[in-house]
Design a protein around this motif. Sequence first.
Motif, PDB file in Angstrom:
ATOM      1  N   VAL A   1       0.835  -1.204   0.000  1.00  0.00           N
ATOM      2  CA  VAL A   1       0.000   0.000   0.000  1.00  0.00           C
ATOM      3  C   VAL A   1       0.865   1.248   0.000  1.00  0.00           C
ATOM      4  O   VAL A   1       0.679   2.168  -0.811  1.00  0.00           O
ATOM      5  CB  VAL A   1      -0.949  -0.004   1.210  1.00  0.00           C
ATOM      6  N   TYR A   2       1.832   1.304   0.922  1.00  0.00           N
ATOM      7  CA  TYR A   2       2.664   2.500   1.051  1.00  0.00           C
ATOM      8  C   TYR A   2       3.515   2.732  -0.197  1.00  0.00           C
ATOM      9  O   TYR A   2       3.588   3.846  -0.717  1.00  0.00           O
ATOM     10  CB  TYR A   2       3.571   2.382   2.281  1.00  0.00           C
ATOM     11  N   VAL A   3       4.159   1.685  -0.676  1.00  0.00           N
ATOM     12  CA  VAL A   3       5.066   1.841  -1.814  1.00  0.00           C
ATOM     13  C   VAL A   3       4.290   2.163  -3.090  1.00  0.00           C
ATOM     14  O   VAL A   3       4.753   2.950  -3.924  1.00  0.00           O
ATOM     15  CB  VAL A   3       5.933   0.575  -1.992  1.00  0.00           C
ATOM     16  N   SER A   4       3.103   1.591  -3.234  1.00  0.00           N
ATOM     17  CA  SER A   4       2.335   1.821  -4.461  1.00  0.00           C
ATOM     18  C   SER A   4       1.939   3.278  -4.639  1.00  0.00           C
ATOM     19  O   SER A   4       1.669   3.717  -5.765  1.00  0.00           O
ATOM     20  CB  SER A   4       1.071   0.942  -4.460  1.00  0.00           C
ATOM     21  N   GLN A   5       1.927   4.050  -3.550  1.00  0.00           N
ATOM     22  CA  GLN A   5       1.535   5.455  -3.663  1.00  0.00           C
ATOM     23  C   GLN A   5       2.560   6.274  -4.447  1.00  0.00           C
ATOM     24  O   GLN A   5       2.223   7.331  -5.008  1.00  0.00           O
ATOM     25  CB  GLN A   5       1.368   6.078  -2.264  1.00  0.00           C
ATOM     26  N   VAL A   6       3.811   5.805  -4.501  1.00  0.00           N
ATOM     27  CA  VAL A   6       4.859   6.574  -5.186  1.00  0.00           C
ATOM     28  C   VAL A   6       5.543   5.772  -6.284  1.00  0.00           C
ATOM     29  O   VAL A   6       6.411   6.291  -6.981  1.00  0.00           O
ATOM     30  CB  VAL A   6       5.928   7.058  -4.171  1.00  0.00           C
ATOM     31  N   SER A   7       5.173   4.501  -6.435  1.00  0.00           N
ATOM     32  CA  SER A   7       5.841   3.634  -7.408  1.00  0.00           C
ATOM     33  C   SER A   7       5.101   3.651  -8.739  1.00  0.00           C
ATOM     34  O   SER A   7       3.876   3.752  -8.793  1.00  0.00           O
ATOM     35  CB  SER A   7       5.899   2.203  -6.874  1.00  0.00           C
ATOM     36  N   SER A   8       5.862   3.518  -9.810  1.00  0.00           N
ATOM     37  CA  SER A   8       5.263   3.390 -11.142  1.00  0.00           C
ATOM     38  C   SER A   8       5.034   1.925 -11.514  1.00  0.00           C
ATOM     39  O   SER A   8       4.535   1.629 -12.591  1.00  0.00           O
ATOM     40  CB  SER A   8       6.171   4.041 -12.188  1.00  0.00           C
TER      41      SER A   8
ATOM     42  N   ALA B   1      -1.749   3.003  -7.541  1.00  0.00           N
ATOM     43  CA  ALA B   1      -1.814   3.241  -6.104  1.00  0.00           C
ATOM     44  C   ALA B   1      -2.944   2.443  -5.482  1.00  0.00           C
ATOM     45  O   ALA B   1      -4.086   2.493  -5.937  1.00  0.00           O
ATOM     46  CB  ALA B   1      -2.009   4.731  -5.826  1.00  0.00           C
ATOM     47  N   ALA B   2      -2.630   1.694  -4.447  1.00  0.00           N
ATOM     48  CA  ALA B   2      -3.638   0.890  -3.753  1.00  0.00           C
ATOM     49  C   ALA B   2      -4.497   1.774  -2.863  1.00  0.00           C
ATOM     50  O   ALA B   2      -4.129   2.907  -2.527  1.00  0.00           O
ATOM     51  CB  ALA B   2      -2.956  -0.194  -2.920  1.00  0.00           C
ATOM     52  N   TYR B   3      -5.635   1.237  -2.473  1.00  0.00           N
ATOM     53  CA  TYR B   3      -6.557   1.966  -1.599  1.00  0.00           C
ATOM     54  C   TYR B   3      -5.856   2.349  -0.302  1.00  0.00           C
ATOM     55  O   TYR B   3      -5.200   1.532   0.335  1.00  0.00           O
ATOM     56  CB  TYR B   3      -7.788   1.109  -1.318  1.00  0.00           C
ATOM     57  N   PHE B   4      -6.018   3.590   0.112  1.00  0.00           N
ATOM     58  CA  PHE B   4      -5.330   4.140   1.281  1.00  0.00           C
ATOM     59  C   PHE B   4      -6.363   4.364   2.375  1.00  0.00           C
ATOM     60  O   PHE B   4      -7.101   5.343   2.359  1.00  0.00           O
ATOM     61  CB  PHE B   4      -4.647   5.450   0.892  1.00  0.00           C
ATOM     62  N   SER B   5      -6.423   3.457   3.347  1.00  0.00           N
ATOM     63  CA  SER B   5      -7.477   3.511   4.361  1.00  0.00           C
ATOM     64  C   SER B   5      -7.225   4.631   5.366  1.00  0.00           C
ATOM     65  O   SER B   5      -6.126   5.176   5.481  1.00  0.00           O
ATOM     66  CB  SER B   5      -7.595   2.164   5.078  1.00  0.00           C
ATOM     67  N   ALA B   6      -8.258   4.940   6.136  1.00  0.00           N
ATOM     68  CA  ALA B   6      -8.272   6.131   6.980  1.00  0.00           C
ATOM     69  C   ALA B   6      -7.127   6.222   7.990  1.00  0.00           C
ATOM     70  O   ALA B   6      -6.577   7.309   8.192  1.00  0.00           O
ATOM     71  CB  ALA B   6      -9.623   6.223   7.699  1.00  0.00           C
TER      72      ALA B   6
ATOM     73  N   ALA C   1      -1.921  -7.952  -6.430  1.00  0.00           N
ATOM     74  CA  ALA C   1      -2.088  -6.965  -7.495  1.00  0.00           C
ATOM     75  C   ALA C   1      -0.834  -6.114  -7.646  1.00  0.00           C
ATOM     76  O   ALA C   1      -0.413  -5.802  -8.764  1.00  0.00           O
ATOM     77  CB  ALA C   1      -3.294  -6.085  -7.205  1.00  0.00           C
ATOM     78  N   PHE C   2      -0.220  -5.750  -6.522  1.00  0.00           N
ATOM     79  CA  PHE C   2       1.008  -4.967  -6.613  1.00  0.00           C
ATOM     80  C   PHE C   2       2.104  -5.763  -7.312  1.00  0.00           C
ATOM     81  O   PHE C   2       2.823  -5.243  -8.172  1.00  0.00           O
ATOM     82  CB  PHE C   2       1.475  -4.536  -5.224  1.00  0.00           C
ATOM     83  N   TYR C   3       2.241  -7.030  -6.946  1.00  0.00           N
ATOM     84  CA  TYR C   3       3.251  -7.875  -7.580  1.00  0.00           C
ATOM     85  C   TYR C   3       2.980  -8.018  -9.074  1.00  0.00           C
ATOM     86  O   TYR C   3       3.905  -8.105  -9.879  1.00  0.00           O
ATOM     87  CB  TYR C   3       3.275  -9.250  -6.923  1.00  0.00           C
ATOM     88  N   ALA C   4       1.694  -8.069  -9.456  1.00  0.00           N
ATOM     89  CA  ALA C   4       1.330  -8.273 -10.856  1.00  0.00           C
ATOM     90  C   ALA C   4       1.298  -6.978 -11.646  1.00  0.00           C
ATOM     91  O   ALA C   4       1.142  -7.008 -12.874  1.00  0.00           O
ATOM     92  CB  ALA C   4      -0.032  -8.960 -10.937  1.00  0.00           C
TER      93      ALA C   4
ATOM     94  N   SER D   1      -6.572   2.724  -7.380  1.00  0.00           N
ATOM     95  CA  SER D   1      -6.120   2.761  -8.754  1.00  0.00           C
ATOM     96  C   SER D   1      -7.191   3.354  -9.647  1.00  0.00           C
ATOM     97  O   SER D   1      -8.378   3.172  -9.424  1.00  0.00           O
ATOM     98  CB  SER D   1      -5.814   1.325  -9.204  1.00  0.00           C
ATOM     99  N   PRO D   2      -6.801   4.096 -10.727  1.00  0.00           N
ATOM    100  CA  PRO D   2      -7.791   4.642 -11.643  1.00  0.00           C
ATOM    101  C   PRO D   2      -8.654   3.567 -12.280  1.00  0.00           C
ATOM    102  O   PRO D   2      -9.755   3.857 -12.721  1.00  0.00           O
ATOM    103  CB  PRO D   2      -6.934   5.351 -12.695  1.00  0.00           C
ATOM    104  N   VAL D   3      -8.170   2.323 -12.366  1.00  0.00           N
ATOM    105  CA  VAL D   3      -8.966   1.293 -13.029  1.00  0.00           C
ATOM    106  C   VAL D   3     -10.063   0.749 -12.131  1.00  0.00           C
ATOM    107  O   VAL D   3     -10.860  -0.062 -12.548  1.00  0.00           O
ATOM    108  CB  VAL D   3      -8.075   0.117 -13.498  1.00  0.00           C
ATOM    109  N   LEU D   4     -10.115   1.207 -10.890  1.00  0.00           N
ATOM    110  CA  LEU D   4     -11.054   0.603  -9.960  1.00  0.00           C
ATOM    111  C   LEU D   4     -12.447   1.186 -10.066  1.00  0.00           C
ATOM    112  O   LEU D   4     -13.419   0.531  -9.752  1.00  0.00           O
ATOM    113  CB  LEU D   4     -10.561   0.797  -8.522  1.00  0.00           C
ATOM    114  N   SER D   5     -12.555   2.435 -10.409  1.00  0.00           N
ATOM    115  CA  SER D   5     -13.858   3.073 -10.365  1.00  0.00           C
ATOM    116  C   SER D   5     -14.367   3.363 -11.759  1.00  0.00           C
ATOM    117  O   SER D   5     -13.844   4.209 -12.454  1.00  0.00           O
ATOM    118  CB  SER D   5     -13.765   4.374  -9.560  1.00  0.00           C
TER     119      SER D   5
END
Length: 548
Positions: free
Chosen positions: A60-67, A71-76, A428-431, A525-529
């Motif tokens: 989750v944390y790394v996906s926010q800045v990784s290409s 970006a994974a869902y960022f919970s409260a 999903a991050f690995y893929a 991720s943009p593909v989610l919604s």
Amino acid sequence: MADSTHAVLAGTRRPGRASGAGQVLRPRGEALLVAVAAVFTLAQLLLVRPGMGLGWDESVYVSQVSSHAPAAYFSAPRARGVSLLVAPVASWSSSTVLLRVYLALLSGLTLYLALRVWRTFFPAHVLALAGALFASLWVTLFYGPQAMPNYWVAIGALICTGCFLRARADRHDRAALYGVAGGAAFMAWMRPMDAVWAVLPLLALAVPRRRHKLLVALLAGLAAGSAEWVIEAYVSYGGLLRRLSDGSAIQGGLGWHVAVLDQLRSLGGRTLCRPCTGPLPSPLVTLWWYVLPLPALLGLALARRARRTLPTALALACAVTAAFPYLFLIGYAAPRFLLPAYALLAIPVADALLHLVRAPGGRWRPAVLGVVVLAAAVHLAVQYAVLAHTVSRTTAARRAWDRTAAELHRLGVRPPCLLTGHDALPIAFYAGCGSAATDGPNTNATAADLTQAARRMPAAALTTAHASPPEYARTWPVHRFGDLRLYVAPSAFATPAAGAASAARATATVRPAYVTATARPAHASPVLSVSGVAPAVPAASVQKGSAS
């Protein structure tokens, strides 16, 4: 220098002795602290395997800045500090080895700096032993090179508390004031609520004495570190109170929960004990936890003789308040939650142990020294055994995620793509895919959203061997892979040209997940919604990952 500061706290001065002692001991003291930090760094690189894949929360944390992946869902409850900390590497490289090495080096350097802050109040050999005690815990070694916030909160707590004491002893020490603000900001940057708990004793000490500069530095640091989190609460979570409420729900509802036994169960290598059931680990594994308060209290009793009552008492008080919410307010456990408390307790514990093995004249007590050395050897052996077991088990689990991602690629689920279901977020991050959930605290889509997205791009729903697939995926082809069942949407089997065109259309037409009146954040991720709607999270939901 050290003795003069002690004298200020005690109401007398002996400047001549302090100057000479400081000049003689400084090079040796610096070498001791450098050695502890260097050994800590090396131990991480050798024992925690830089090639160990990223975990659930790390993804989750790394996906926010990784290409590498959306970006994974960022919970409260989460804060952006870890994502920004790893950005210098993760923003341009997908190498887990490089990221682990970077974090190991950074954790060793910051441990040295944090211990050095306390040199005014404690001798170098006490600080070196404190650093060694903290750094030798399996949980410290395990999380030092990981993209997780708790170790960094511990470092911030050491820096903030030490600088607070220095600024209180010398009102002209501007560097200490900056250290107070910086340490508080660093903690809040990582975990805002943890920062508040850790500095409660400092606030209590600053207010009655009207230490305006100290109070301003503390509050300014907390405000600066948590500003982004608060602003994000109003922009994406429906307000600060809503974000706090959602964060409480994700953690099972904050309230009176005695989690002491849960923490004991986690000492055997359970990185997340939720639900925390089962027997306690072997007494050999938990013995140090039972014994820990004794040398800590002995250190407090001895502090008056050494004229460092306030530094010792404040370290203990901050350790207690930092640990309190994780021992009594949360209904589950993770050993990393108590890292800030362990870091602060290490200083009075080290002071007490050194006092036990040395006579008043400075001579060693052979019998006591032998007992302490033997106990330390057993303790280190136990910590290494737990660490080795935890690293081996964790590495195997993350390799399984990587193999699942490779199998999905083989089945045609390649970026841009979408995964949902069991362990979908880390896989999903690995893929290189986006992840989605229709229930639980990571909810960021509806079944209708997923159905529409699956028509436009490769998608898969993951279940365990005995679980039923979601209704929208029941007609999808199923593939057995180990203990998982992979339900792959028909779009993944399109011809390469058709698949590329479909992915291009999906990327061009799918909008980000803007929040609605339900106030769910737009960090998926943009593909989610597909519809732009992100439904609310049921308060009784239980998160698969941890809440950090």
